[in-house]
Design a protein around this motif. Structure first.
Motif, short mmCIF file in Angstrom:
data_model
loop_
_atom_site.label_atom_id
_atom_site.label_comp_id
_atom_site.label_asym_id
_atom_site.label_seq_id
_atom_site.Cartn_x
_atom_site.Cartn_y
_atom_site.Cartn_z
N SER A 54 8.05 4.75 -1.89
CA SER A 54 7.47 3.72 -1.02
C SER A 54 6.11 4.18 -0.48
N VAL A 55 5.98 5.47 -0.13
CA VAL A 55 4.70 5.96 0.38
C VAL A 55 3.61 5.87 -0.70
N GLY A 60 0.40 3.83 -0.39
CA GLY A 60 -0.84 4.60 -0.47
C GLY A 60 -1.79 4.02 -1.51
N TRP A 61 -1.19 3.67 -2.68
CA TRP A 61 -2.02 3.12 -3.77
C TRP A 61 -2.68 1.82 -3.34
N LEU A 62 -1.84 0.96 -2.69
CA LEU A 62 -2.37 -0.33 -2.23
C LEU A 62 -3.46 -0.09 -1.18
N GLN A 63 -3.13 0.84 -0.28
CA GLN A 63 -4.05 1.14 0.83
C GLN A 63 -5.40 1.66 0.29
N GLU A 64 -5.26 2.54 -0.75
CA GLU A 64 -6.48 3.14 -1.30
C GLU A 64 -7.36 2.08 -1.95
N HIS A 124 -7.48 -1.02 -1.24
CA HIS A 124 -8.07 -1.83 -0.17
C HIS A 124 -9.25 -1.07 0.48
N THR A 125 -9.04 0.21 0.76
CA THR A 125 -10.06 1.04 1.41
C THR A 125 -11.32 1.09 0.54
N ARG A 126 -11.07 1.30 -0.78
CA ARG A 126 -12.20 1.39 -1.69
C ARG A 126 -13.03 0.11 -1.68
N GLU A 127 -12.29 -1.02 -1.74
CA GLU A 127 -13.01 -2.32 -1.72
C GLU A 127 -13.83 -2.46 -0.45
N ASP A 134 -16.32 8.14 -3.10
CA ASP A 134 -15.14 8.89 -3.53
C ASP A 134 -14.73 9.92 -2.49
N ASP A 135 -15.70 10.54 -1.87
CA ASP A 135 -15.38 11.52 -0.83
C ASP A 135 -14.61 10.88 0.31
N LYS A 136 -15.10 9.70 0.68
CA LYS A 136 -14.42 8.97 1.78
C LYS A 136 -12.98 8.65 1.40
N VAL A 137 -12.83 8.12 0.17
CA VAL A 137 -11.48 7.74 -0.29
C VAL A 137 -10.58 8.97 -0.37
N SER A 138 -11.14 10.03 -0.89
CA SER A 138 -10.37 11.25 -1.05
C SER A 138 -9.92 11.78 0.31
N ALA A 139 -10.79 11.69 1.29
CA ALA A 139 -10.42 12.14 2.64
C ALA A 139 -9.26 11.32 3.17
N SER A 140 -9.36 10.03 2.93
CA SER A 140 -8.28 9.13 3.41
C SER A 140 -6.97 9.46 2.69
N ARG A 141 -7.11 9.77 1.37
CA ARG A 141 -5.90 10.10 0.61
C ARG A 141 -5.23 11.37 1.14
N LYS A 142 -6.06 12.31 1.47
CA LYS A 142 -5.54 13.57 2.01
C LYS A 142 -4.71 13.32 3.26
#
Lengths: 680, 116
Positions: free
Chosen positions: A32-33, A37-41, A43-46, A174-182
């Motif tokens: 579920s996470v 997370g995938w959906l969130q990412e 959305h964040t990227r967009e 990508d750095d921003k997204v990667s930080a969020s993913r972390k």
């Protein structure tokens, strides 16, 4: 109790519920996470792309506005170089900040070496579709490595003087997204750890009753059905525990029942063995008599017993008994009875006395309420006389071979052991019956006559037994027994045997014509007897004077004699009466326990009467006609009987039977004038 | 009726006594009749035996009739046998004993007959 095979103790399950639950929890939470997370990412990227575009556009516009006034000056680069440098240094993430004039010459750039040079834009740029509202001349572009915005530098009069370019590398995004993913992974790890811990605690708590249940079941497996499971649990486990308790009580009951059944089966086998070891295994044959018994055990062994044996004085004793009390108890009483009869049978000459003794001895050992019915008879094979007594046992059935009639002998005795203190003596008595050649006696237990038909309404009864016995005239005792049993099976028609069935047959064989016999006289008498038994009609009379009164009615029942004219029947009955009275008075001395048989034989020659008795032999052969002229003869008034016989009959013959019986043959005189005209 | 014999004694005129016998005359009953008649004889009574009720007579019964006749005759006392039933008469005839007994068809004739 059945032995349980010992199972090896199970220490740990191959797949524990705990591990299973944790695995499932782990998978669920992770899954579920990851999805979230995938959906969130995405959305964040967009959102980031949109934000970057807006920012680039805004910066480009501002730069263009600032450049417009600089272009109005003679050396725009002097103004534009510090502006672009300032912009670049304040926003180091920007890849490119440049202002280009109409002719493509760089007018503003952070790097002063680029100024005045032909502007070189990054390669592979493509216009980018965007939700950002664009003004005229504004363009948003992207390449695999960059996002770039282009805004026109407009003259006050609307003329395009050049363009401002602002670019930012995709890696910024990508750095921003990667930080969020972390961050997401960190949160996920925390949640996972918590979930696993919670699951572990919860499942452990939940599974705590399983250990109790397991221990309980192991105890049951080891055969301990007494100890109850104690489990205070409101879940299904609690219900399971009470179900297991119920099951173990039921198992206990079933086990008890099985043990009881096994015990009973064992007892039953033992009882069967005892019973069959006590019963005689062959028949007894002596002096023309055959005694044979048969016994069929009920499902639950009953207490039937029979036996026959030769007594010390050469007579034959036989008995049929029914012990009230089945199974082992009945068998023990039966063994006791057998032993007692064995020790006293030669001590007591009278069946009644033996029964009294048995009552006394059995009474000492039997529980109140149990009793034995018993028939005991002593047969003298020389005379055919049977003396018997019955302690509450079934009536004796006798088939008379020559008259084809059935006789029942009922007695009044009470059973052995029924009433203590010798009361039985006053109820018992010795009775006698004489068995003639061709006669057959049947003794039995109530399992025979009281056997019900399948409807349970009608019993087999004495009449049917008599019928079978009569129908089997001439058969061997073995055949009689088999036929009786077959008739009984037919009667029950597959119904179960509720009681033991015991039969005992005593048969006196018919006299055989033995031509090898030494004396001609014996051959002759054997022929008479054989013929009488084959074709004659007969009556059995006891050695009692009152029995003689039965002769006249019997003669009247014979058609040939009843039709004689004049005083024929009167005189014939006088003559036969005289012959029989001789036997009763002289041969038997008025002993009512003895019997003799009288036949009327209408054979090929002259008809005749034949009398067979076991009394004292009388020498009537040398008879002389009474001389009534002699006054002394008249005064004496005796010996006239033989005169009557000789005057009525053509011939009077005497002989001896094969077992020393007396035979008297009175030959009918067909020429006599029954109207007695010869006598004046 | 087994061994049932009844005797009824009726004293008559002129010293005669009527003894009516019914039933069976066999070895059990005949001696009783004999002793009854002997008592009458000892009292010098002449006897008429009414035998109409005898339904069976055995040899011992016949013997007792013969003995009675001889004893009475020896004592000089009369004895007459009247109204013999078929059972009695057939045996008496068979043995041809009529000549040793004073036999009358009826008791009336026995009573009124002249002394032999």
């Amino acid at each position: 109790m059945s032995s349980s095979t010992k199972q090896p103790a199970i220490t740990a399950p191959k797949l524990g519920i705990r591990a299973l639950m944790m695995g499932v929890t782990l998978a669920l939470v992770t899954g579920s996470v990851l999805v979230v997370g995938w959906l969130q990412e995405r959305h964040t990227r967009e959102a980031l792309v949109s934000e970057v575009e807006a920012r680039l556009l805004l910066e480009a516009r501002n730069l263009a506005l600032t450049s417009a006034s600089a272009f109005m000056s003679e050396f725009p680069e002097l103004t534009l170089h510090p502006i672009t440098k300032e912009l670049q240094s304040s926003q180091p993430e920007l890849h490119l900040v440049t202002v280009v004039d109409r002719s493509g010459i760089t007018q503003g750039h952070a790097d002063s070496r680029e100024i005045g040079q032909k502007a070189s834009l990054p390669p592979e740029l493509e216009p980018q579709s965007s939700s950002q509202p664009l003004k005229a001349g504004e363009v948003l572009m992207s390449s695999p490595t960059l996002f770039m915005a282009k805004a026109p530098v407009l003259h006050i009069q609307g003329e395009t003087m050049g363009h401002a370019y602002i670019a930012i590398p995709r890696s910024y995004l990508d750095d921003k997204v990667s930080a969020s993913r972390k961050q997401l992974f960190l949160a996920l790890s925390a949640v996972l750890a918590l979930a696993v811990l919670m699951t572990l605690i919860f499942v452990t708590r939940l599974l705590r009753p399983v250990a109790v249940l397991r221990k309980g079941l192991e105890r049951i497996g080891q055969g301990d059905l007494e100890t109850k499971l104690v489990l205070k649990d409101k879940t299904e486990f609690g219900m399971l525990a009470s179900t297991i308790n119920t099951m173990s009580s039921e198992l206990q009951a079933a086990q008890d029942e099985m043990v009881e059944k096994e015990r009973m089966a064992h007892e039953l086998n033992l009882a069967r063995e005892i019973q069959s070891s006590l019963l005689p295994d062959s028949n007894l044959e002596t002096k023309g008599f055959v005694i044979q018994g048969a016994h069929e055990a009920a499902q639950e062994v009953g207490g039937d017993y029979y036996d026959m044996f030769e007594l010390a004085d050469g007579r034959i004793g036989f008995m049929v008994a029914d012990v009230a009390g089945k199974g082992l108890v009945g068998c023990l009483i039966m063994s006791m009875l057998s032993a007692l009869v064995g020790s006293f049978r030669d001590t007591y000459d009278s069946p009644m006395e033996l029964l009294v003794k048995l009552d006394e001895r059995l009474g000492e050992n039997m529980k109140p309420g149990s009793f034995v019915t018993m028939f005991y008879g002593i047969l003298d094979p020389d005379s055919g006389e049977l003396v018997f007594s019955s302690a509450g046992h079934s009536p004796l059935i006798v088939y008379r071979g020559t008259s084809h009639t059935i006789e029942h002998y009922e007695t009044q005795g009470i059973p052995l052991g029924a009433v203590r203190g010798g009361v039985i003596r006053s109820t018992l008595k010795d009775e006698a019956v004489t068995l003639m050649p061709g006669d057959c006696l049947l003794q039995y237990t109530d399992g025979i006559n009281e056997s019900f038909d399948p409807s349970g309404e009608e019993q087999f009864g004495f009449d049917r037994m008599g019928e079978v016995l009569a129908a089997q005239a001439g058969a061997t005792p073995k055949q009689i027994l088999e036929n009786m049993q077959e008739r009984l099976r037919d009667w029950q028609r597959g119904g179960s045997r509720l009681d033991d069935e015991t039969l005992l047959v005593v048969q006196r064989r018919r006299a055989a014509v033995d031509s090898s016999s030494n004396s001609r006289e014996q051959v002759q008498t054997a022929k008479w007897l054989h013929e009488a038994q084959e074709i004659g009609q007969s009556i059995v009379l006891k050695g009692n004077p009152t029995e003689l009164d039965r002769i006249r009615p019997w003669l009247e029942s014979i058609e040939f004699l009843a039709n004689l004219e004049g005083a024929g029947l009167q005189l014939l009955s006088s003559a036969v009466y005289e012959a029989c009275a001789n036997i009763v008075e002289h041969g038997y001395q008025n002993d009512a326990t003895k019997s003799f048989q009288l036949w009327w034989v209408q054979g090929s020659e002259n008809p005749y009467f034949l009398i067979l008795d076991q009394g004292l032999a009388y020498s009537a052969d040398n008879w002389k006609e009474s001389n009534f002229e002699d006054r002394d003869v008249r005064l004496r008034g005796r010996g006239i009987g033989l005169d009557i016989i000789h005057r009525v009959m053509t011939d009077v013959q005497f002989g001896a039977g094969e077992n020393h019986e007396n035979l008297t043959r009175l030959v009918f005189n067909p020429d006599i004038d029954w109207n007695l005209k010869h006598a004046s | 009726m087994p061994h049932n014999m009844e005797t009824v004694v009726h004293p008559e005129e002129r010293g005669w006594v009527l003894v009516a016998v019914t039933g069976t005359m066999d070895s059990t009953t005949a001696p009783r009749l004999l002793s009854t008649c002997r008592e009458l004889k000892d009292d010098q009574n002449s006897v008429i035996l009414d035998l109409s009720g005898v339904d069976f007579i055995a040899s011992s019964g016949v013997g007792s009739l013969l003995a009675m006749a001889e004893e009475f005759r020896g004592a000089g006392v009369g004895i007459r046998f009247a109204a013999l039933s078929t059972a009695v008469s057939s045996v008496i005839q068979l043995l041809n004993l009529n000549r040793f007994l004073e036999i009358f068809p009826t008791t009336e004739e026995a009573r009124t007959a002249e002394a032999a």
